[in-house]
Design an enzyme around this catalytic site. Structure first.
Site, short mmCIF file in Angstrom:
data_model
loop_
_atom_site.label_atom_id
_atom_site.label_comp_id
_atom_site.label_asym_id
_atom_site.label_seq_id
_atom_site.Cartn_x
_atom_site.Cartn_y
_atom_site.Cartn_z
N ASP A 1 4.13 9.26 -0.99
CA ASP A 1 2.88 8.66 -0.51
C ASP A 1 2.49 7.53 -1.45
O ASP A 1 2.61 7.68 -2.67
CB ASP A 1 1.77 9.74 -0.55
CG ASP A 1 0.78 9.59 0.58
OD1 ASP A 1 0.63 8.48 1.08
OD2 ASP A 1 0.16 10.61 0.96
N HIS B 1 0.82 -1.22 0.00
CA HIS B 1 0.00 0.00 0.00
C HIS B 1 0.85 1.26 0.00
O HIS B 1 0.34 2.35 -0.23
CB HIS B 1 -0.93 0.00 1.22
CG HIS B 1 -2.01 -1.04 1.12
ND1 HIS B 1 -3.29 -0.73 0.74
CD2 HIS B 1 -1.99 -2.38 1.30
CE1 HIS B 1 -4.02 -1.84 0.71
NE2 HIS B 1 -3.26 -2.86 1.05
O1 F6P Z 1 -0.59 3.38 4.59
C1 F6P Z 1 -0.10 2.28 5.21
C2 F6P Z 1 -0.78 1.99 6.54
O2 F6P Z 1 -0.21 0.85 7.12
C3 F6P Z 1 -2.26 1.77 6.37
O3 F6P Z 1 -2.57 0.47 6.00
C4 F6P Z 1 -2.75 2.16 7.72
O4 F6P Z 1 -4.07 2.58 7.71
C5 F6P Z 1 -1.85 3.31 8.08
O5 F6P Z 1 -0.64 3.07 7.42
C6 F6P Z 1 -1.74 3.48 9.58
O6 F6P Z 1 -0.72 2.72 10.09
P1 F6P Z 1 -0.69 2.01 11.50
O7 F6P Z 1 -1.43 0.72 11.35
O8 F6P Z 1 0.76 1.83 11.77
O9 F6P Z 1 -1.36 2.92 12.48
#
Ligand code: F6P
Length: 490
Positions: free
Chosen positions: A378, A170
């Site tokens: 990003d 992602h």
């Molecule tokens: O964008 C990557 C990501 O891991 C998303 O899947 C997730 O919503 C966001 O970052 C927040 O991250 P974390 O799970 O570390 O709070």
């Protein structure tokens, strides 16, 4: 029929009082419901270490296996487990978020590498692979999500699993020069080649991933998106994640006047409003945006009391030093800009750290004139897509979008900016404010067209359909030789 098994670090458990907010969770739930399926991952809890949970220093990937809790909702089974304190510190805060995250976002200055953290990352990946082995039938399809799980497929293969296993990243993919700063880079890219399909957000990320395989492993590129390494073929392809534009349009319309307590939009009726929505993460360029907004206020004093920046800045990963530091900096910068420019009836930046419900956010998007995204790097940035989908088709707002967000590859009708260039952002803000309705309409319609052409369901279906395809090495014997010959001739 084979079932689908999804593995992601965080799992969206069903909550009857709160429908799944994100489009991604809904899209995956739909896919899981279609064939019946299992969603596997961390439940968000952290438990203390005890003797049997801590890794034995002499045996790598110690076979500690947590208890998985089960929740069944219709045709979906959710299996989640806690992390031990050590796993949370070393796998999540450590290798995943202190090594891989800064690496993938090209922040070499923040990249730390600790062999013990890498080892725990491997143990957690092995742990989930063992759980997959315990629950998967041979024809089940497995879809692994994100940078927390580069190595899961390797352990699955070691356990004798032949299932189709796909991986979607992602976040962005790091360039070679950054991979070369991680001592275990080669090992990680090898692990990636145990997946049948690796999905990336953009063409650029796809090319970086291909380059890492061919350069670090000397893997052979067979076609644009196929690579062969040690008798295995991996497809490396771009699947830009989308949204559900029709649904967002509906939600935004319905909730446009819902909750005015996040920001008092009625009081700002005669002002231009800018919205910024970010996790407080150094990849988002929040400070660069504030600096540009302050420069704009310096250069255009006629806009004092006529423009307000509304910022939703959500703290995250607060056990990591870089995030604690940034949280302080963000709030200090807001205070400083407000101290410099505020008047008795005007606050230039209205910033909240509150997590705003998704439907309220869509309503806010519809009511604001400009959305400003200044990411320094990003994966995609779904705020960009959701902001456009939430607009009033008769009177749409303007999107200012960083050229370093994955979304910029598909959303060229936004005002594309370089967030490291303050004056470029100041100019874009002025253009956005002055943009006539006709131009706003034209840009909006083209952007909406793009969002509708490849939405979140297309993204999911395309990935799963490619994953189910069968690439046997034998089928490529001819082309491989052909490529070799061509190479020798050069
Ligand atoms: O964008 C990557 C990501 O891991 C998303 O899947 C997730 O919503 C966001 O970052 C927040 O991250 P974390 O799970 O570390 O709070």
């Amino acid at each position: 029929m084979s079932k689908l098994i999804v593995l992601s670090n965080r799992v969206s458990l069903p909550n009857p009082d709160k429908p799944a907010a994100g489009g991604l969770a809904v899209a995956l739930q739909d896919a899981l419901t279609e064939t019946g399926g299992i969603w596997l991952g961390w439940n968000g809890d952290i438990i203390p270490d005890s003797r049997d949970t801590s890794a034995d220093e002499n045996t790598s990937h110690a076979a500690y296996q947590p208890q998985f809790g089960q929740v069944v909702d219709g045709k979906i089974e959710y299996l989640t487990c806690p992390l031990t304190q050590n796993q949370y510190d070393q796998y999540y805060c450590g290798f995943a978020n202190n090594t891989l995250w800064p690496a993938m976002h090209e922040r070499q200055d923040l990249l730390e590498y600790n062999p013990a953290e890498f080892e725990t990352y491997q143990q957690v990946n092995a742990l989930f692979a063992r759980q997959l082995k315990a629950i998967a039938q041979p024809d089940d399809v497995i879809w692994v999500h994100d940078y927390h799980f580069f190595s899961v497929a390797r352990y699955c293969r070691e356990l004798g699993m032949d299932n189709k296993i796909g991986f979607f990243l992602h976040i962005p993919f790091a360039p070679l020069s950054i991979w070369q700063c991680i001592p275990t880079a080669e090992r990680l890219i090898q692990d990636l080649c145990h997946y049948d399909l690796v999905g990336l957000q953009t063409d650029y990320d796809q090319s970086l991933c291909m380059q890492a395989c061919t350069t670090l492993l000397k893997a052979q590129k067979i076609q644009h998106s196929l690579v062969s390494y040690q008798q295995r073929i991996t497809t490396i392809k771009c699947y830009p994640i989308g949204i559900n534009p029709a649904q967002i349009q509906q939600v935004a319309k319905k909730h446009a006047n819902d909750r005015q307590d996040v920001f008092d939009l009625k009081a700002l009726k005669h002002q231009k409003t800018i919205i910024g929505v970010d996790r407080i993460d150094y990849s988002k360029g929040i400070l660069e945006r504030f600096d540009a907004f302050a420069a704009f206020l310096e250069q255009y004093p006629q806009y004092h009391r006529r423009i307000t920046e509304l910022q939703i800045a959500c703290p995250c990963r607060m056990d990591i030093l870089a995030y604690q530091r940034l949280f302080r900096q963000v709030n200090q910068t807001v205070e400083k800009i407000n101290d410099t420019f505020a008047q008795h009836d005007w606050l230039p930046i209205d910033c909240t750290n509150e997590v705003v419900p998704h439907e309220t956010l869509m309503g806010l998007y519809r009511l604001t004139d400009i959305c400003w995204i200044s990411s320094l790097r990003d994966g995609m940035n779904l705020v960009a897509k959701e902001y456009i989908a939430a607009q009033d088709p008769e009177n749409p707002g303007v999107l200012i979008l960083s050229k370093y967000a994955g979304a910029a590859e598909q959303m060229q009708q936004a005002l594309i900016v370089d967030p490291t260039d303050t004056q470029d952002m100041v100019n874009a803000l002025k253009t956005a404010i002055d943009m006539p309705l006709e131009e706003r309409l034209s840009r909006y319609q083209q952007l909406m067209q793009g969002l509708t052409t490849f939405d979140i369901n297309d993204w999911r279906n395309q990935f799963l359909s490619d994953l189910r395809k069968n690439h046997q090495l034998e089928n490529f014997k001819q082309p491989i030789r052909a490529v070799n010959t061509a190479y020798q001739l050069l």
